[in-house]
Design a protein around this motif. Structure first.
Motif, PDB file in Angstrom:
ATOM      1  N   GLY A 272      -3.335   3.494  -2.978  1.00 21.92           N
ATOM      2  CA  GLY A 272      -3.773   2.115  -3.108  1.00 21.92           C
ATOM      3  C   GLY A 272      -2.612   1.146  -3.181  1.00 21.92           C
TER       4      GLY A 272
ATOM      5  N   HIS B 117       0.841  -1.198   0.000  1.00 24.23           N
ATOM      6  CA  HIS B 117       0.000   0.000   0.000  1.00 24.23           C
ATOM      7  C   HIS B 117       0.873   1.244   0.000  1.00 24.23           C
ATOM      8  CE1 HIS B 117      -2.597   3.210   1.509  1.00 24.23           C
ATOM      9  NE2 HIS B 117      -3.495   2.583   0.789  1.00 24.23           N
TER      10      HIS B 117
ATOM     11  N   GLY C  42     -11.599   1.755  -7.466  1.00 24.42           N
ATOM     12  CA  GLY C  42     -11.793   0.406  -7.966  1.00 24.42           C
ATOM     13  C   GLY C  42     -10.513  -0.376  -8.095  1.00 24.42           C
ATOM     14  N   ASN C  43     -10.566  -1.374  -8.953  1.00 20.49           N
ATOM     15  CA  ASN C  43      -9.438  -2.268  -9.171  1.00 20.49           C
ATOM     16  C   ASN C  43      -8.492  -1.732 -10.229  1.00 20.49           C
ATOM     17  OD1 ASN C  43      -9.542  -4.405  -7.391  1.00 20.49           O
ATOM     18  ND2 ASN C  43     -10.911  -5.607  -8.672  1.00 20.49           N
TER      19      ASN C  43
ATOM     20  N   GLY D 251      -4.363  -3.832  -7.867  1.00 23.35           N
ATOM     21  CA  GLY D 251      -5.206  -4.146  -6.712  1.00 23.35           C
ATOM     22  C   GLY D 251      -6.174  -3.006  -6.467  1.00 23.35           C
ATOM     23  N   GLU D 252      -6.698  -2.923  -5.259  1.00 28.85           N
ATOM     24  CA  GLU D 252      -7.639  -1.866  -4.907  1.00 28.85           C
ATOM     25  C   GLU D 252      -6.916  -0.533  -4.783  1.00 28.85           C
ATOM     26  OE1 GLU D 252     -11.052  -1.859  -4.339  1.00 28.85           O
ATOM     27  OE2 GLU D 252     -10.999  -3.878  -5.190  1.00 28.85           O
TER      28      GLU D 252
ATOM     29  N   THR E 240      -7.527   4.147  -5.356  1.00 29.39           N
ATOM     30  CA  THR E 240      -8.308   5.308  -5.757  1.00 29.39           C
ATOM     31  C   THR E 240      -7.387   6.322  -6.414  1.00 29.39           C
ATOM     32  OG1 THR E 240      -9.820   4.979  -3.904  1.00 29.39           O
ATOM     33  CG2 THR E 240      -9.856   7.140  -4.958  1.00 29.39           C
TER      34      THR E 240
END
Length: 82
Positions: free
Chosen positions: A51, A38, A74-75, A60-61, A63
């Motif tokens: 993200g 992250h 999203g992804n 991955g996840e 913003t």
């Protein structure tokens, strides 16, 4: 070359050249010196990504906050909205 990577720091803040645009990255690196886990990227124009990274890419996840106030939540897969 990122000095924080050379120092083998698990997390760091650096300024690097990505696609000919200066960005600031805060977050962890993997053993290969790539953004991993992250983190946050901030571009000079005010855009910001917060993200997950995998092997240096947004993956991955996450913003992406655009300077104009819009955002994508999203992804991500290999630096692309998924």
């Amino acid at each position: 070359v990122m000095s924080d990577v050379e120092a083998n720091l698990p997390t760091a803040t650096d300024v690097c050249d990505a696609s000919k645009v200066n960005v600031e990255y805060s977050g962890p690196y993997n053993e290969a010196g790539q953004r991993h886990g992250h983190g946050t990227l901030r571009w000079e124009n005010g855009d910001k990504y917060d993200g997950m990274f995998w092997k240096g890419m947004m993956d991955g996840e996450g913003t992406l906050y655009f300077a104009d106030g819009t955002e994508y939540v999203g992804n991500w897969k290999l630096d692309r909205m998924d």
